[in-house]
Design an enzyme around this catalytic site. Structure first.
Site, PDB file in Angstrom:
ATOM      1  CB  SER A   1       2.105  -5.207  -0.488  1.00 48.31           C
ATOM      2  OG  SER A   1       2.359  -4.646  -1.767  1.00 48.31           O
ATOM      3  CE  LYS A   2       1.966   1.005   4.464  1.00 51.30           C
ATOM      4  NZ  LYS A   2       2.903   0.335   5.379  1.00 51.30           N
ATOM      5  NE  ARG A   3       4.226  -4.198  -5.096  1.00 48.74           N
ATOM      6  CZ  ARG A   3       3.584  -5.012  -5.917  1.00 48.74           C
ATOM      7  NH1 ARG A   3       3.240  -4.602  -7.112  1.00 48.74           N
ATOM      8  NH2 ARG A   3       3.298  -6.245  -5.558  1.00 48.74           N
TER       9      ARG A   3
END
Ligand code: GLU
Length: 492
Positions: free
Chosen positions: A256-258
């Protein structure tokens, strides 16, 4: 079987936003397989969910594919014998097969209103049962149907999933996979607006586009028994299924963006090279021999095989991508590197730097930073001191350990004088006069060079000193030494 004629694979993205790197991995595997066996790579846009469609997404998908050099043999822009390649332009086809399935008793119209379905689901949640359609409309008599049809807007069409037995299919990665039919619900084939669901459109298109192998992410494995039931009901042969392993972040959580950028185009913006990206993505779930990391496009095409697709999740390791990108950057000719880096420098250097930048000057700088670059964008921070006239650094950097500022000041003055007197201002000549100076002044070369490095670049770590000075030129170097002397005066 003549592989060259029969292998037809497809990448079937939904235009719901910027394509995710994981999704582009699917495109790459399909492309590699097609190119490896000399088959066809088809691009099909699955735009049947009007509510999730994002404007510009098709363009972003095509751009990502083009950036990575994944050319398609059939699809948008190029056409092909089995088009149209946008599902929204094939609605009649899906509607006809939904009707055929109803006529033959494999499917039925469902008149349940959204409110009723919501109440049903709330009740199921309350009873802690899995949410699923309770099949109220499955066995309506013709009369009941007619009565209901008069009352509501258009019904949806649902598949009549067998209540018993198993659906078993063979996946080239997972082997035989079994699903209990009782665990599948009566899924929707056609929505009330006349648009098909993913399941119906996907199966109809894979059949009519003569797709031989479906390579897609693991998350679609659970949809496959539904597709198999549809193939059976339509008396069509299913394609071969190849489900690709999940991609996880380095903490083993779903990517994910993380974990960094998820949009493919973001990597382009950050200055990754397409060839590095292709190499990196190919190793997310496939390997040549579990150890080879460097494989260029040609080698990937030559060696790619379905047999070596892994079952276990692949880890998206950004450090590895950075490393690979560094390797591919070092492999570029200076000319190519300059061409690719110039736009990043133009965009990233502060506005006080005059534009356009001189290509000749940039060409002198690039050999000095090529080794250390991991992305094209990093050229800005590695080389900004070549462009910025007034360096902004802390005077304390000019302090040399165990040496008084007096001595450092004298060393700067002596260096300045020697530099000024040089007949040719080049790296070798600079070294020729500055190296002996260290000894003469009782300094270690590291001490003198460290001091000069800060004075001419404003930082303690920079490309090789004499080459850097040569590129900066005599005037700039002398000016910077003067500035350093002034700064030093303020040091206690
Ligand atoms: N439209 C689906 C997606 O967005 C395609 C899945 C498949 O390949 O069957 O990924």
């Amino acid at each position: 079987m003549n592989m060259e004629e029969t292998v037809r694979v497809r990448y079937a993205p939904s235009p719901t936003g910027e394509p995710h790197v994981g999704n582009i991995r699917t495109a790459l595997f399909n492309w590699l397989y097609a190119r490896h066996v000399g088959g066809k790579f088809i691009l099909r846009i699955e735009d049947t969910d009007v509510t999730r469609e994002v404007k510009g997404a098709v363009g972003a998908i095509l751009d990502s594919l083009r950036w990575l050099g994944l050319d398609w043999d059939e699809g948008p822009e190029v056409g092909g014998p089995y088009g149209p390649y946008f599902q929204s332009q094939r609605l009649e086809l899906y509607q006809a097969f939904a009707q055929q399935l109803v006529d033959e008793g494999y499917a039925y119209p469902c008149y349940c209103s959204p409110q009723r379905l919501e109440e049903m689901r709330a009740e199921q949640r309350r009873r802690r049962e899995p949410p699923r359609y309770d099949r109220r409309c499955r066995n309506l008599s013709l009369k009941e149907r007619e009565a209901l049809a008069a009352g509501v807007e258009k019904p949806v069409i649902r598949f009549k999933t067998p209540l018993e037995g198993d659906t078993i299919f063979h996946d080239l990665v997972h082997g035989d996979v079994t699903f209990t039919n009782a665990a599948l619900d009566d899924f929707i084939l056609l929505k009330s607006d006349g648009y098909p669901t993913y399941h119906l459109a996907n199966v109809v298109d894979d059949h009519f586009m003569k797709i031989s192998h479906v390579l897609r992410a693991d998350e679609w494995l659970a949809s496959t028994p539904r597709h198999c039931l549809l193939y059976q009901a339509l008396s069509w042969d299913p394609p071969q299924f190849v489900h690709l392993p999940m991609i996880l972040g380095s903490d083993r959580a779903k990517l994910s963006k993380r974990h960094g950028a998820t949009a493919t185009t973001e990597y382009k913006k950050q200055g990754y090279l397409p060839q590095a990206m292709v190499n990196f993505l190919a190793l997310l779930g496939w390997s040549l021999d579990d150890k080879t990391e460097l494989l260029d496009r040609k080698e990937l095409v030559r060696h790619f095989s379905l047999e070596r697709i892994g079952k276990t999740a692949a880890i998206f390791n950004l450090e590895k991508l950075r490393w690979l990108n560094g390797v591919y950057l070092r492999g570029l000719s200076i000319e190519e590197l300059v061409k690719r880096t110039l736009p990043f420098l133009e965009a990233g250097l502060p506005s006080i730097v005059a534009r356009p930048l001189s290509k000749g000057y940039v060409s002198q700088i690039m050999p000095l930073i090529q080794e250390r670059m991991r992305t094209l964008a990093e050229a800005v921070e590695l080389a900004d001191f070549f462009f910025i006239d007034e360096l902004d650094y802390d005077a304390s950097l000019l302090k040399v350990k165990n040496i008084s500022t007096d001595v450092s000041g004298q060393a700067l003055i002596a260096s300045r004088d020697r530099i000024a007197a040089l007949s040719t201002f080049a790296a070798g000549a600079l070294e020729g006069v500055l190296r002996p100076l260290a000894g003469e002044m009782g300094l270690k070369t590291g001490q003198l060079f460290g001091l000069l490095r800060v004075a001419v670049t404003g930082r303690t770590a920079a490309p090789p000193l004499f080459e850097t000075m040569a590129v900066l030129g005599r005037e700039r170097c002398l000016k910077r030494l003067e500035v350093a002397l002034t700064k030093m005066e303020n040091l206690s």
